[in-house]
Design an enzyme around this catalytic site. Structure first.
Site, PDB file in Angstrom:
ATOM      1  N   GLY A 167       0.829  -1.208   0.000  1.00  0.00           N
ATOM      2  CA  GLY A 167       0.000   0.000   0.000  1.00  0.00           C
ATOM      3  C   GLY A 167       0.852   1.241   0.000  1.00  0.00           C
ATOM      4  O   GLY A 167       2.080   1.184   0.098  1.00  0.00           O
TER       5      GLY A 167
ATOM      6  N   GLY B 212       4.914   7.250   2.950  1.00  0.00           N
ATOM      7  CA  GLY B 212       5.720   6.236   2.318  1.00  0.00           C
ATOM      8  C   GLY B 212       4.917   5.114   1.726  1.00  0.00           C
ATOM      9  O   GLY B 212       3.700   5.054   1.809  1.00  0.00           O
TER      10      GLY B 212
ATOM     11  N   ASP C  18      -4.802  10.938  13.162  1.00  0.00           N
ATOM     12  CA  ASP C  18      -5.311  10.598  11.832  1.00  0.00           C
ATOM     13  C   ASP C  18      -6.008   9.242  11.859  1.00  0.00           C
ATOM     14  O   ASP C  18      -5.669   8.340  11.115  1.00  0.00           O
ATOM     15  CB  ASP C  18      -4.181  10.635  10.800  1.00  0.00           C
TER      16      ASP C  18
END
Ligand SMILES: *[C@@H]1O[C@H](CO)[C@@H](O)[C@H](O)[C@H]1NC(C)=O
Ligand SMILES: *[C@@H]1O[C@H](CO)[C@@H](O)[C@H](O)[C@H]1NC(C)=O
Ligand SMILES: *[C@@H]1O[C@H](CO)[C@@H](O)[C@H](O)[C@H]1NC(C)=O
Ligand SMILES: *[C@@H]1O[C@H](CO)[C@@H](O)[C@H](O)[C@H]1NC(C)=O
Ligand SMILES: *[C@@H]1O[C@H](CO)[C@@H](O)[C@H](O)[C@H]1NC(C)=O
Ligand SMILES: *[C@@H]1O[C@H](CO)[C@@H](O)[C@H](O)[C@H]1NC(C)=O
Ligand SMILES: *[C@@H]1O[C@H](CO)[C@@H](O)[C@H](O)[C@H]1NC(C)=O
Ligand SMILES: *[C@@H]1O[C@H](CO)[C@@H](O)[C@H](O)[C@H]1NC(C)=O
Length: 840
Positions: A538, A543, A655
């Site tokens: 992913g 990154g 997040d």
């Protein structure tokens, strides 16, 4: 016309002399309407004229209401009373004596027809027979009009809301003051695209609504952007429709028709007279009439940090934690900047030697370490783009009107944007531990010809300039930063430091060993383990994640932090923090690699991938069952609770979203990417200068106040709803009214139709409606707009485990009222009728 109006007979008809007021004018209050063919002269004899203690004089023409704080429309002047403005203002009235002078609370102007064009004694306002409202000065000069001749106007009315309207026979508004905002906004008023609020000064600040958002500018030539919401360049899915004060004490910026893009909650006390005013320093202030018969003011922060307001510390003042100081000189013997007034640091600073264009050869640039300019950068205002720092400095030194060079880096190149302002507002001390952007500030100074030790000063100035060397810094933050100008300039940030003697290697080796650290891998080892980064799992955060296998067969996920490199010291510090955190519901940190520019994190491999793949867009056959979903919710709660409360350092994730929740073999959930958040000290909340996170999951306080781990609680609430409903928080493929899941939740809650929400593709979810309603109530608690009303994550865990219950007084209003309309604006009557006031 003015001459005619001076005729005594007309005066008698029009004016009610003050000394007869109580006797002849039965209506000392409440005369909010005027018919066509009315003429008013600006004259001391106007009924209800009041001079406040040595301050303003008002001469109301229309007055709405007879008791308490109320609106009046008429002339106003301030001491010395020479220049009059035709305005709407809030006054205090009393049924027995009309407008009352309340000590210490002069009338508050909320709108003006003739700002910047004052009129004199005997100026005339006429509502003509054909429906135009015209203001002329005493000498007959035209000043202002509503341009409504021949449109069918039948009357002028001052409404309870403070809106001045011209109406036709059907009582439709043909013109309204709400459509022509000046300084202020009232409840029920909406700032629409193209309109602006302007402060009252020669170089006014203004806040305007453009079709891509709300923008604040500070008056200078050209105006400088200091605020933008949503940030410039952010893709918008819907048009902005208005900025308004909602009935339930909230401000909101609306996109589309119903969904607030953001709203600012006001204190919930039911205050009556309230208005929002833009002041010269760029602050929006909320003014409220309170019990003490005075106006109290209160900031409505458009920016989380007061230092981001350009006038907080005056010109050249450096703002740091609300303290102002002057730029320091490199030499103790000589100050380049002095405070304007040493006992008033907020007034700013002035150059000790004024800059003179005649002696540009004595101009130097003083490097200001850890100082930046407005945090908000409007790239369209950059003088040079994609330039290097030396060219930026040269451009300033060769242009006399340039007062400073500000350089902002872009990407990991040495190129950036260069700003060369001709006026310097407050500077910003840049003390963040993790720098989220790169900036360098150089102030232009003049070396005085007769300085005591010129050579020393010169040398010191030059020495103070850094010799630039690039050192990159990864911002270990996943998700997006909202308040940025461009994705690149925000994400890939460079930190610059003066060059140190000694090689890069020496610097790196200094930090090779840190005790208690997770395993350190070489780059070769990682390459081998991932078969040269063959299988990508992913992409996200900063990154790309690859699958790998260690020699002993352990499967790993390797996160390669792409593109940007971080100082080794900072990187190791982050790694050390992450490495010490172990919990079954957090993705385990196995090790890391730091070599040359390579920065890699080695993480536990979690086989079932991220949660989003399991809850969104599933069909009947592969939807997760209720029990699994509930267990996932419990796992996430436990993981967050550990981060928030059980680690040695309080850690806010910042997040939380389905992409950052990974599912193990048995669908046990693990929170990922937690180390990439900012660490928050246990005792202190962090004031962030940039927003982080992902739209759809952001807690409201990102816009207003101090950020704590409670933002995670909010995002968790959103996540719970997504899991229960099997859809994304923001889903543009839905019908307009259903795009925003939390807005939909609010609606269903009101209609008492919560079961409509739950995942329709999963019959098992439909079998657990009651359980789902309980979980929804927990989510609603987590979604409280005030952070302190949300539960802690440990409380959430207790509730899920049945050892505690949900608080009963949860606010079921997640946004405040939805509509920006006058009808909905008044939840409270405008006139207070408490017994205390009645007895006056
Ligand atoms: C305005 O006109 C109406 C009807 O023509 C009348 O009843 C009313 O008293 C007038 N108002 C004023 C303030 O003159
Ligand atoms: C009325 O028209 C004049 C001239 O076109 C214009 O300058 C003025 O702004 C208008 N007034 C209002 C209130 O719109
Ligand atoms: C905005 O949308 C356009 C077109 O949909 C896309 O090409 C661009 O990458 C988007 N920009 C950002 C910052 O998301
Ligand atoms: C936004 O406004 C523009 C121009 O007014 C219009 O063309 C566009 O369709 C609108 N977009 C949406 C999503 O309403
Ligand atoms: C500086 O500020 C103080 C306090 O406000 C004031 O009393 C004084 O007059 C000011 N001095 C000057 C030179 O303006
Ligand atoms: C600038 O910030 C760095 C890192 O926080 C600090 O070490 C340095 O002393 C600061 N410099 C000044 C002049 O405050
Ligand atoms: C000098 O700088 C000012 C702003 O500081 C800018 O408006 C002007 O265009 C510049 N002049 C030249 C010749 O670059
Ligand atoms: C950063 O630099 C590397 C090589 O040094 C390059 O491959 C990469 O594209 C650059 N990234 C950006 C965002 O410019």
């Amino acid at each position: 016309m003015a001459t005619m109006a001076r005729k005594p007979i007309l005066l008698l008809l029009l004016l009610c002399p003050a000394f007869l007021a109580a006797v002849l004018c039965s209506d000392i209050g409440d005369y909010p309407t005027a018919n066509l063919s009315t003429l008013w002269l600006n004259h001391p004899g106007l009924r209800n004229s009041v001079t406040y203690f040595g301050r303003s004089t008002i001469r109301p023409l229309l007055l709405h209401g007879i008791f308490g704080p109320t609106f009046a429309f008429g002339f106003i002047c301030t001491d010395p009373c020479k220049a009059f403005f035709l305005s709407i203002y809030i006054v205090y009235t009393n049924s027995a004596s009309g407008i009352t002078r309340v000590f210490d609370s002069p009338p508050q102007v909320v709108w003006s027809a003739n700002r910047g064009r004052p009129v004199k004694e005997d100026a005339a306002l006429r509502l003509s027979s054909d429906g135009d409202l015209v203001l002329r000065d005493a000498d007959g000069t035209f000043v202002w009009s509503t341009n409504t001749s021949g449109k069918g106007v039948t009357a002028l009315k001052l409404l309870e809301t403070g809106n001045l309207v011209l109406v036709n026979r059907q009582n439709e508004y043909l013109w309204e003051s709400f459509d022509h905002p000046t300084c202020c906004m009232l409840r029920g008023q909406t700032l629409r695209v193209g309109q602006r609020l302007t402060s009252d000064s020669p170089n006014p600040a203004f806040v305007t609504l453009l079709d891509d958002g709300l923008r604040g500018f500070i008056g200078s030539n050209p105006p400088l952007l200091y605020f933008a919401q949503p940030p410039i360049g952010m893709n918008k899915s819907e048009n902005i429709s208005g900025f308004c004060i909602l009935g339930k004490d909230q401000f909101a910026l609306y996109m589309g028709t119903k969904k607030p893009y953001f709203s600012i909650a006001l204190p919930s006390d039911p205050q009556l007279a309230r208005f929002l005013r833009l002041d010269d320093d760029g602050h929006l202030r909320l003014f409220t009439w309170d019990d003490r018969w005075g106006f109290t003011d209160q900031f409505v922060s458009l920016l989380p940090n007061p230092c981001q307001y350009p006038k907080t510390c005056g010109n050249y003042g450096i703002c740091s934690d609300n303290q102002c100081s002057c730029p320091r000189s490199p030499s103790a013997n000589f100050a380049f900047f002095n405070p304007v007034n040493i006992s008033e640091p907020t007034l700013g600073c002035t150059p000790a030697t004024p800059l003179s264009c005649g002696s540009m050869e004595s101009h130097q640039l003083l490097y200001m370490e850890n100082v930046s300019y407005f945090n908000y950068v409007d790239t369209s205002a950059a003088a040079l783009r994609m330039t290097d720092v030396e060219s930026c400095k040269q451009a300033c030194l060769t242009n006399c009107s340039c007062k400073a060079a500000f350089f902002h880096c872009i990407g990991n190149s040495s190129l950036g944007d260069c700003y060369l302002p001709s006026e310097i507002f407050s500077l910003l001390a840049d003390k963040l531990k993790t720098k989220l952007y790169c900036s360098a500030a150089f102030l232009k100074v003049q070396i005085p010809p007769a300085a005591p030790d010129v050579s020393l000063s010169r040398a010191t100035v030059t020495d103070a300039l850094p010799i630039w060397k690039r050192r990159s810094l990864i911002v270990l933050t996943s998700g997006i930063i909202l308040a940025g100008t461009s994705a690149i300039s925000v994400f890939a940030l460079l930190m610059r430091r003066p060059k140190r003697r000694g090689s890069q290697v020496e610097y790196e080796e200094q930090f090779d060993y840190l005790p208690g650290m997770p395993a350190r891998f070489t780059y070769e080892e990682i390459k081998a383990a991932t078969q040269n980064f063959k299988q990508k799992l992913g992409q996200g955060g900063f990154g790309t994640v690859f699958k790998g296998t260690l020699n002993d067969g352990t499967k790993i996920a390797v996160k390669r932090l792409d593109g940007v490199g971080q100082g080794k010291k900072e990187f190791l510090a982050e790694v050390e923090t992450i490495g010490g955190i172990h919990h079954i519901n957090l993705v385990r940190f196995v090790g890391f690699c730091v070599e040359n520019s390579h920065r890699l994190l080695v993480l536990e491999y979690v086989p079932n991938g991220s949660l989003d793949k399991w809850i969104f867009g599933r069909t009947k056959d592969n939807a997760l069952d209720w029990k699994t979903r509930r267990q996932i919710i419990v796992d996430i709660a436990k993981g967050l609770s550990y981060l928030h409360e059980d680690c040695t350092q309080r850690i806010a994730h910042l997040d939380i979203k389905p992409q950052n929740i990974l599912l193990g073999e048995n669908f046990n959930a693990k929170v990922a990417d937690f180390g990439l958040s900012k660490l928050i000290d246990r005792d202190e909340s962090e004031v962030m200068t940039r927003m982080r996170g992902t739209p759809g999951y952001l807690a409201p306080e990102w816009l207003t106040s101090v950020i704590t781990e409670k933002v995670d609680v909010y995002s968790f609430g959103v996540l719970v709803m997504e899991i229960l409903c099997g859809r994304k928080s923001l889903d543009p493929s839905q019908p307009v009214e259903a795009i925003h899941l939390i807005a939909l939740l609010q609606e269903k809650l009101r209609e008492n139709k919560l079961p409509d929400l739950f995942d329709k593709y999963c019959s098992d979810m439909q079998l657990h409606v009651e359980d789902n309603i309980r979980l929804t109530r927990l989510a609603i608690w987590c979604l409280q707009s005030q952070a302190n009303r949300r539960p802690s994550m440990s409380k959430v865990v207790q509730i899920l485990e049945g050892s505690s219950t949900i608080e009963s007084n949860i606010d079921s209003d997640l946004f405040g009222s939805y509509l920006c309309s006058t009808e909905h604006a008044f939840d409270f009557p405008l006139l207070p009728l408490t017994s205390k006031e009645n007895t006056r």
